[in-house]
Scaffold this motif. Structure first.
Motif, PDB file in Angstrom:
ATOM      1  N   LEU A  14       0.839  -1.206   0.000  1.00 18.92           N
ATOM      2  CA  LEU A  14       0.000   0.000   0.000  1.00 18.92           C
ATOM      3  C   LEU A  14       0.869   1.249   0.000  1.00 18.92           C
ATOM      4  CD1 LEU A  14      -2.776  -0.984   2.583  1.00 18.92           C
ATOM      5  CD2 LEU A  14      -2.977  -0.887   0.115  1.00 18.92           C
ATOM      6  N   GLU A  15       1.915   1.211   0.821  1.00 15.93           N
ATOM      7  CA  GLU A  15       2.822   2.356   0.942  1.00 15.93           C
ATOM      8  C   GLU A  15       3.512   2.633  -0.390  1.00 15.93           C
ATOM      9  OE1 GLU A  15       5.549   1.840   4.236  1.00 15.93           O
ATOM     10  OE2 GLU A  15       6.883   3.303   3.302  1.00 15.93           O
ATOM     11  N   ALA A  16       4.009   1.551  -1.018  1.00 15.90           N
ATOM     12  CA  ALA A  16       4.736   1.706  -2.275  1.00 15.90           C
ATOM     13  C   ALA A  16       3.821   2.240  -3.371  1.00 15.90           C
ATOM     14  CB  ALA A  16       5.346   0.373  -2.688  1.00 15.90           C
ATOM     15  N   GLN A  17       2.602   1.704  -3.433  1.00 18.05           N
ATOM     16  CA  GLN A  17       1.670   2.155  -4.480  1.00 18.05           C
ATOM     17  C   GLN A  17       1.250   3.600  -4.254  1.00 18.05           C
ATOM     18  OE1 GLN A  17       1.225   0.604  -7.202  1.00 18.05           O
ATOM     19  NE2 GLN A  17       1.923  -1.442  -6.681  1.00 18.05           N
ATOM     20  N   ARG A  18       1.136   3.988  -2.983  1.00 19.52           N
ATOM     21  CA  ARG A  18       0.772   5.378  -2.697  1.00 19.52           C
ATOM     22  C   ARG A  18       1.898   6.315  -3.129  1.00 19.52           C
ATOM     23  NH1 ARG A  18      -3.058   8.078  -0.416  1.00 19.52           N
ATOM     24  NH2 ARG A  18      -4.112   6.239   0.344  1.00 19.52           N
ATOM     25  N   HIS A  19       3.136   5.857  -2.858  1.00 17.00           N
ATOM     26  CA  HIS A  19       4.295   6.657  -3.272  1.00 17.00           C
ATOM     27  C   HIS A  19       4.265   6.860  -4.797  1.00 17.00           C
ATOM     28  CE1 HIS A  19       8.644   7.642  -2.068  1.00 17.00           C
ATOM     29  NE2 HIS A  19       8.397   8.221  -3.219  1.00 17.00           N
ATOM     30  N   ARG A  20       3.938   5.770  -5.477  1.00 17.34           N
ATOM     31  CA  ARG A  20       3.865   5.828  -6.939  1.00 17.34           C
ATOM     32  C   ARG A  20       2.775   6.802  -7.387  1.00 17.34           C
ATOM     33  NH1 ARG A  20       1.901   0.664 -10.317  1.00 17.34           N
ATOM     34  NH2 ARG A  20       2.462   1.272 -12.421  1.00 17.34           N
ATOM     35  N   MET A  21       1.633   6.714  -6.688  1.00 18.98           N
ATOM     36  CA  MET A  21       0.513   7.600  -7.010  1.00 18.98           C
ATOM     37  C   MET A  21       0.909   9.065  -6.801  1.00 18.98           C
ATOM     38  SD  MET A  21      -2.583   7.242  -8.023  1.00 18.98           S
ATOM     39  CE  MET A  21      -3.862   6.149  -7.471  1.00 18.98           C
ATOM     40  N   ASN A  22       1.632   9.347  -5.707  1.00 19.24           N
ATOM     41  CA  ASN A  22       2.091  10.716  -5.444  1.00 19.24           C
ATOM     42  C   ASN A  22       2.985  11.208  -6.561  1.00 19.24           C
ATOM     43  OD1 ASN A  22       0.731  10.720  -3.055  1.00 19.24           O
ATOM     44  ND2 ASN A  22       2.510  10.324  -1.772  1.00 19.24           N
ATOM     45  N   THR A  23       3.874  10.337  -7.034  1.00 23.80           N
ATOM     46  CA  THR A  23       4.781  10.722  -8.119  1.00 23.80           C
ATOM     47  C   THR A  23       3.992  11.049  -9.386  1.00 23.80           C
ATOM     48  OG1 THR A  23       6.270   9.121  -7.164  1.00 23.80           O
ATOM     49  CG2 THR A  23       6.888  10.008  -9.285  1.00 23.80           C
ATOM     50  N   ILE A  24       2.979  10.212  -9.666  1.00 24.35           N
ATOM     51  CA  ILE A  24       2.163  10.440 -10.864  1.00 24.35           C
ATOM     52  C   ILE A  24       1.435  11.777 -10.761  1.00 24.35           C
ATOM     53  CG2 ILE A  24       0.182   9.584 -12.176  1.00 24.35           C
ATOM     54  CD1 ILE A  24       1.046   6.733 -11.230  1.00 24.35           C
ATOM     55  N   VAL A  25       0.902  12.048  -9.567  1.00 26.33           N
ATOM     56  CA  VAL A  25       0.179  13.310  -9.363  1.00 26.33           C
ATOM     57  C   VAL A  25       1.126  14.497  -9.551  1.00 26.33           C
ATOM     58  CG1 VAL A  25      -1.063  14.673  -7.652  1.00 26.33           C
ATOM     59  CG2 VAL A  25      -1.610  12.274  -7.931  1.00 26.33           C
ATOM     60  N   SER A  26       2.368  14.367  -9.049  1.00 27.76           N
ATOM     61  CA  SER A  26       3.364  15.444  -9.258  1.00 27.76           C
ATOM     62  C   SER A  26       3.606  15.658 -10.740  1.00 27.76           C
ATOM     63  CB  SER A  26       4.690  15.086  -8.601  1.00 27.76           C
ATOM     64  OG  SER A  26       4.535  14.933  -7.248  1.00 27.76           O
ATOM     65  N   ASN A  27       3.712  14.567 -11.477  1.00 29.32           N
ATOM     66  CA  ASN A  27       3.930  14.671 -12.923  1.00 29.32           C
ATOM     67  C   ASN A  27       2.790  15.424 -13.591  1.00 29.32           C
ATOM     68  OD1 ASN A  27       6.303  13.243 -12.803  1.00 29.32           O
ATOM     69  ND2 ASN A  27       5.381  11.288 -13.365  1.00 29.32           N
ATOM     70  N   MET A  28       1.567  15.045 -13.198  1.00 29.69           N
ATOM     71  CA  MET A  28       0.388  15.689 -13.791  1.00 29.69           C
ATOM     72  C   MET A  28       0.368  17.177 -13.447  1.00 29.69           C
ATOM     73  SD  MET A  28      -1.590  13.448 -15.332  1.00 29.69           S
ATOM     74  CE  MET A  28      -3.357  13.521 -15.133  1.00 29.69           C
ATOM     75  N   ALA A  29       0.704  17.495 -12.183  1.00 30.88           N
ATOM     76  CA  ALA A  29       0.657  18.884 -11.737  1.00 30.88           C
ATOM     77  C   ALA A  29       1.684  19.725 -12.474  1.00 30.88           C
ATOM     78  CB  ALA A  29       0.890  18.950 -10.237  1.00 30.88           C
ATOM     79  N   ASN A  30       2.820  19.128 -12.802  1.00 24.92           N
ATOM     80  CA  ASN A  30       3.896  19.885 -13.443  1.00 24.92           C
ATOM     81  C   ASN A  30       3.962  19.680 -14.953  1.00 24.92           C
ATOM     82  OD1 ASN A  30       5.438  21.278 -11.242  1.00 24.92           O
ATOM     83  ND2 ASN A  30       5.282  19.210 -10.427  1.00 24.92           N
ATOM     84  N   MET A  31       2.815  19.429 -15.522  1.00 28.04           N
ATOM     85  CA  MET A  31       2.757  19.159 -16.956  1.00 28.04           C
ATOM     86  C   MET A  31       3.284  20.318 -17.789  1.00 28.04           C
ATOM     87  SD  MET A  31      -0.609  17.211 -18.133  1.00 28.04           S
ATOM     88  CE  MET A  31      -1.383  18.550 -18.974  1.00 28.04           C
ATOM     89  N   ASN A  32       3.131  21.546 -17.276  1.00 31.33           N
ATOM     90  CA  ASN A  32       3.530  22.724 -18.053  1.00 31.33           C
ATOM     91  C   ASN A  32       4.597  23.549 -17.348  1.00 31.33           C
ATOM     92  OD1 ASN A  32       1.700  22.417 -20.326  1.00 31.33           O
ATOM     93  ND2 ASN A  32       0.089  22.752 -18.815  1.00 31.33           N
ATOM     94  N   THR A  33       5.280  22.963 -16.374  1.00 27.34           N
ATOM     95  CA  THR A  33       6.285  23.718 -15.622  1.00 27.34           C
ATOM     96  C   THR A  33       7.561  23.846 -16.448  1.00 27.34           C
ATOM     97  OG1 THR A  33       5.359  22.783 -13.619  1.00 27.34           O
ATOM     98  CG2 THR A  33       7.503  23.814 -13.419  1.00 27.34           C
ATOM     99  N   THR A  34       7.964  25.074 -16.715  1.00 31.86           N
ATOM    100  CA  THR A  34       9.164  25.271 -17.543  1.00 31.86           C
ATOM    101  C   THR A  34      10.369  25.677 -16.715  1.00 31.86           C
ATOM    102  OG1 THR A  34       8.347  27.487 -17.973  1.00 31.86           O
ATOM    103  CG2 THR A  34       7.958  25.830 -19.672  1.00 31.86           C
ATOM    104  N   ARG A  35      10.145  25.975 -15.435  1.00 33.57           N
ATOM    105  CA  ARG A  35      11.300  26.370 -14.606  1.00 33.57           C
ATOM    106  C   ARG A  35      11.362  25.485 -13.371  1.00 33.57           C
ATOM    107  NH1 ARG A  35      10.925  32.976 -14.739  1.00 33.57           N
ATOM    108  NH2 ARG A  35      10.589  33.055 -16.989  1.00 33.57           N
ATOM    109  N   THR A  36      12.507  24.886 -13.123  1.00 33.85           N
ATOM    110  CA  THR A  36      12.691  24.083 -11.907  1.00 33.85           C
ATOM    111  C   THR A  36      13.949  24.561 -11.205  1.00 33.85           C
ATOM    112  OG1 THR A  36      13.894  22.467 -13.212  1.00 33.85           O
ATOM    113  CG2 THR A  36      11.583  21.984 -12.800  1.00 33.85           C
ATOM    114  N   GLU A  37      14.148  24.095  -9.981  1.00 37.04           N
ATOM    115  CA  GLU A  37      15.344  24.492  -9.216  1.00 37.04           C
ATOM    116  C   GLU A  37      16.606  24.040  -9.932  1.00 37.04           C
ATOM    117  OE1 GLU A  37      15.579  23.509  -5.062  1.00 37.04           O
ATOM    118  OE2 GLU A  37      13.570  24.298  -4.713  1.00 37.04           O
ATOM    119  N   ALA A  38      16.526  22.866 -10.541  1.00 41.39           N
ATOM    120  CA  ALA A  38      17.704  22.338 -11.238  1.00 41.39           C
ATOM    121  C   ALA A  38      17.931  23.057 -12.573  1.00 41.39           C
ATOM    122  CB  ALA A  38      17.529  20.849 -11.470  1.00 41.39           C
TER     123      ALA A  38
END
Lengths: 137, 122
Positions: A14-38
């Motif tokens: 459950l923990e691992a799948q939730r972590h995966r879900m969080n990563t996917i949500v981050s990807n979706m949220a940053n679909m149009n982000t052109t500037r990152t810290e890196a």
């Protein structure tokens, strides 16, 4: 409580799948982000799973854990948009390599795996409860 | 009398361990390189089922475990990431095994109830 170690196996999933879900949500949220810290646009991230040994009773079961979060090195999307603040001198903008369709499919897969683990958890619990009733009547 | 308890205990232990193995499979549905595991009976030999006599040292000891089981790796088709867990099959196995567990448990509690009835004074 090594006897109930099997529940830790389910919890690890459950923990691992939730972590995966969080990563996917981050990807979706940053679909149009052109500037990152890196610097540069956002890079799509993905999780890598590995086996985690969990003790249960007198046996070793195989749970799961996130080994690392890896970045997708596929090329960025290039869009012609001269009005964009991050456009280069020729008017092209680099957008993140996130494909919403792919993310939705991954989200469904993570959700299905999560559901399967919940079912396994409930079955395990029912089995333990029935076992505790043994010899009572 | 004690033998049937031993067999039922063996069944319960088998179902319990198999449940652990199946749960591990479900947990590792997305782990690259993971192979599906299963548990199977090796021998069902007990002197309460078949009368066994030990005349040679190499013979199976009738006082040994009522049920022996071993872990095997299932060799089926695999996904691109060298993982061969199929969720549908694992869920079916999970339910089947839970029913098996319950059946063994029912048999055991029936057995216990029989003894309780026999001991009860009228």
């Amino acid at each position: 409580m090594k006897t109930f170690g099997i529940l830790h196996v389910v919890a690890s999933s459950l923990e691992a799948q939730r972590h995966r879900m969080n990563t996917i949500v981050s990807n979706m949220a940053n679909m149009n982000t052109t500037r990152t810290e890196a610097g540069g646009p956002y890079r799509r991230k993905d999780v890598l799973f590995e086996v985690k040994e969990i003790e249960a009773g007198n046996e070793i079961l195989e749970g799961v854990q996130v080994r690392e979060v890896v970045e997708d090195n596929s090329p960025f999307k290039i869009v012609y948009d001269p009005g964009h603040p991050d456009a280069d001198e020729r008017g092209f903008v680099q957008l993140p390599n996130v494909n919403p369709l792919e993310e939705m499919v991954n989200m469904m897969l993570a959700f299905r795996a999560y559901e399967a683990s919940i079912t396994a958890f409930n079955t395990t619990k029912t089995m333990f409860m029935k076992l505790l009733e043994l010899g009572k009547t | 009398m004690a033998d049937s308890f031993k067999i039922l205990e063996g069944l319960l232990r088998f179902a319990g361990r198999r449940h652990g193995v199946i749960t591990s499979n479900i947990a590792n549905i997305d782990t690259p390189g993971y192979r599906t595991k299963n548990l199977e009976f090796k021998t069902i030999l007990d002197n309460s089922i078949i009368e066994l006599k030990v005349t040679q040292p190499g013979h199976i000891n009738p006082d040994g475990e009522a049920l022996e089981f071993k872990e095997i790796e299932e060799d089926t088709g695999q996904w691109k990431d060298r993982n061969n867990v199929e969720l549908d099959r694992e869920m079916a196995k999970l339910t089947e095994n839970a029913l098996f567990f319950e059946a063994s448990l029912t048999m055991l509690s029936t057995k216990i109830r029989m003894f309780k009835n026999a001991l009860r004074r009228q």
